[in-house]
Design an enzyme around this catalytic site. Structure first.
Site, PDB file in Angstrom:
ATOM      1  N   GLY A  94      -2.819  -3.079  55.185  1.00 21.35           N
ATOM      2  CA  GLY A  94      -3.660  -4.260  55.002  1.00 21.35           C
ATOM      3  C   GLY A  94      -4.773  -3.891  54.047  1.00 21.35           C
ATOM      4  N   GLU A  95      -5.979  -4.130  54.446  1.00 23.06           N
ATOM      5  CA  GLU A  95      -7.133  -3.786  53.615  1.00 23.06           C
ATOM      6  C   GLU A  95      -8.108  -3.002  54.509  1.00 23.06           C
ATOM      7  OE1 GLU A  95      -7.943  -3.826  50.376  1.00 23.06           O
ATOM      8  OE2 GLU A  95      -9.632  -2.767  51.281  1.00 23.06           O
ATOM      9  N   SER A  96      -8.245  -1.716  54.167  1.00 26.16           N
ATOM     10  CA  SER A  96      -8.984  -0.838  55.080  1.00 26.16           C
ATOM     11  C   SER A  96     -10.452  -1.224  55.209  1.00 26.16           C
ATOM     12  CB  SER A  96      -8.836   0.621  54.640  1.00 26.16           C
ATOM     13  OG  SER A  96      -9.325   0.803  53.335  1.00 26.16           O
ATOM     14  N   CYS A 123      -0.401   3.270  55.332  1.00 26.85           N
ATOM     15  CA  CYS A 123      -1.180   2.807  54.180  1.00 26.85           C
ATOM     16  C   CYS A 123      -2.660   2.601  54.552  1.00 26.85           C
ATOM     17  CB  CYS A 123      -0.517   1.577  53.577  1.00 26.85           C
ATOM     18  SG  CYS A 123      -1.028   1.331  51.872  1.00 26.85           S
ATOM     19  N   ILE A 182       2.488   0.355  48.346  1.00 23.84           N
ATOM     20  CA  ILE A 182       1.760  -0.833  47.900  1.00 23.84           C
ATOM     21  C   ILE A 182       0.262  -0.507  47.859  1.00 23.84           C
ATOM     22  CG2 ILE A 182       1.275  -3.281  48.367  1.00 23.84           C
ATOM     23  CD1 ILE A 182       3.891  -3.283  50.095  1.00 23.84           C
ATOM     24  N   ARG A 183      -0.270  -0.322  46.669  1.00 27.50           N
ATOM     25  CA  ARG A 183      -1.676   0.092  46.520  1.00 27.50           C
ATOM     26  C   ARG A 183      -1.988   1.226  47.497  1.00 27.50           C
ATOM     27  NH1 ARG A 183      -5.234  -3.959  47.811  1.00 27.50           N
ATOM     28  NH2 ARG A 183      -6.818  -2.872  46.626  1.00 27.50           N
ATOM     29  N   HIS A 234       5.147   2.098  53.487  1.00 32.95           N
ATOM     30  CA  HIS A 234       5.280   1.045  54.512  1.00 32.95           C
ATOM     31  C   HIS A 234       6.661   1.090  55.175  1.00 32.95           C
ATOM     32  CE1 HIS A 234       1.655  -1.480  53.864  1.00 32.95           C
ATOM     33  NE2 HIS A 234       1.681  -0.932  52.666  1.00 32.95           N
ATOM     34  N   GLU A 254       7.598  -0.081  57.854  1.00 26.92           N
ATOM     35  CA  GLU A 254       7.890  -1.310  58.618  1.00 26.92           C
ATOM     36  C   GLU A 254       8.525  -2.390  57.737  1.00 26.92           C
ATOM     37  OE1 GLU A 254       5.086  -0.479  57.312  1.00 26.92           O
ATOM     38  OE2 GLU A 254       3.849  -2.222  56.827  1.00 26.92           O
TER      39      GLU A 254
END
Ligand code: GLN
Length: 195
Positions: free
Chosen positions: A50-52, A82, A139-140, A175, A177
């Site tokens: 997600g976004e840490s 991630c 992803i990023r 990722h 998942e």
């Protein structure tokens, strides 16, 4: 393996649903974790991508961050992917100054470490003990820049560790998942069941 493990998926923000589906496919009881009280019901926790920075805000606001850090200090199993790996580090490069860490693993990570040109890519990677490569989506993704001697490296890409384990903490910069392959989640399930 016995069928007793109850595994939580941190559901404050990010890609938690895909983790729930993966764990449901394995022999475990799965719970969504949103409050401190929810933590009492589980034997291990998945921290999703997600976004840490946002996840950090929500961990502080909910009180979950403090309780989770205490549990982790006592050996509670966690698996971060991630942004989840970023949260588990003991040090973040290019984080936001007030971003918290859970200190679950002796790794230093650089957020968005692959930079703009290659900030999302996919690659078949070799993982220790797997007979067949794993298709990994980045992803990023963060890059692990430093790690303690007792952090076990289970896979690398271009010399960078991408799947690491230290005691009952497991973290991937990719990722697992998001592909129909349950083998990385199986590693965590066996960590939880044996701890
Ligand atoms: N770059 C994101 C962060 O810093 C992580 C991206 C991801 O989880 N896919 O939190």
């Amino acid at each position: 393996m016995n069928a007793q493990a109850t595994i939580g998926v941190l559901a404050l923000q990010g890609a938690f649903d895909a983790h729930v589906q993966h764990l449901n496919a394995l022999d475990v009881d799965v719970r969504l974790i949103k409050t401190e009280a929810d933590l009492e019901e589980i034997d291990g926790l998945v921290i999703p991508g997600g976004e840490s920075t946002t996840m950090s805000n929500l961990l502080v606001a909910s009180g979950l961050g403090k309780t989770l850090t205490q549990k982790i200090d006592n050996g509670f199993p966690v698996f971060g992917t991630c942004a989840g790996m970023i949260m588990m580090a003991n040090s973040i490069v290019d984080g936001r100054p007030d971003q918290i860490v859970l200190n679950a693993m002796d790794i230093q990570v650089r957020r968005n470490g692959y930079g703009r040109q290659n900030d999302s890519f996919e690659q078949d990677i070799d993982i220790a003990s797997f007979d067949v490569p794993f298709h990994a989506l980045f992803i990023r993704a963060p890059i692990i820049e430093k790690l303690a001697n007792d952090v076990e490296v289970l896979s690398t890409v271009n010399g960078h560790p991408v799947l690491v384990r230290q005691g009952s903490a497991l973290a991937s910069s990719f990722h697992p998942e998001l592909v129909a392959d349950f083998r990385v989640h199986e590693i965590f399930v066996s960590v939880v069941k044996s701890s």
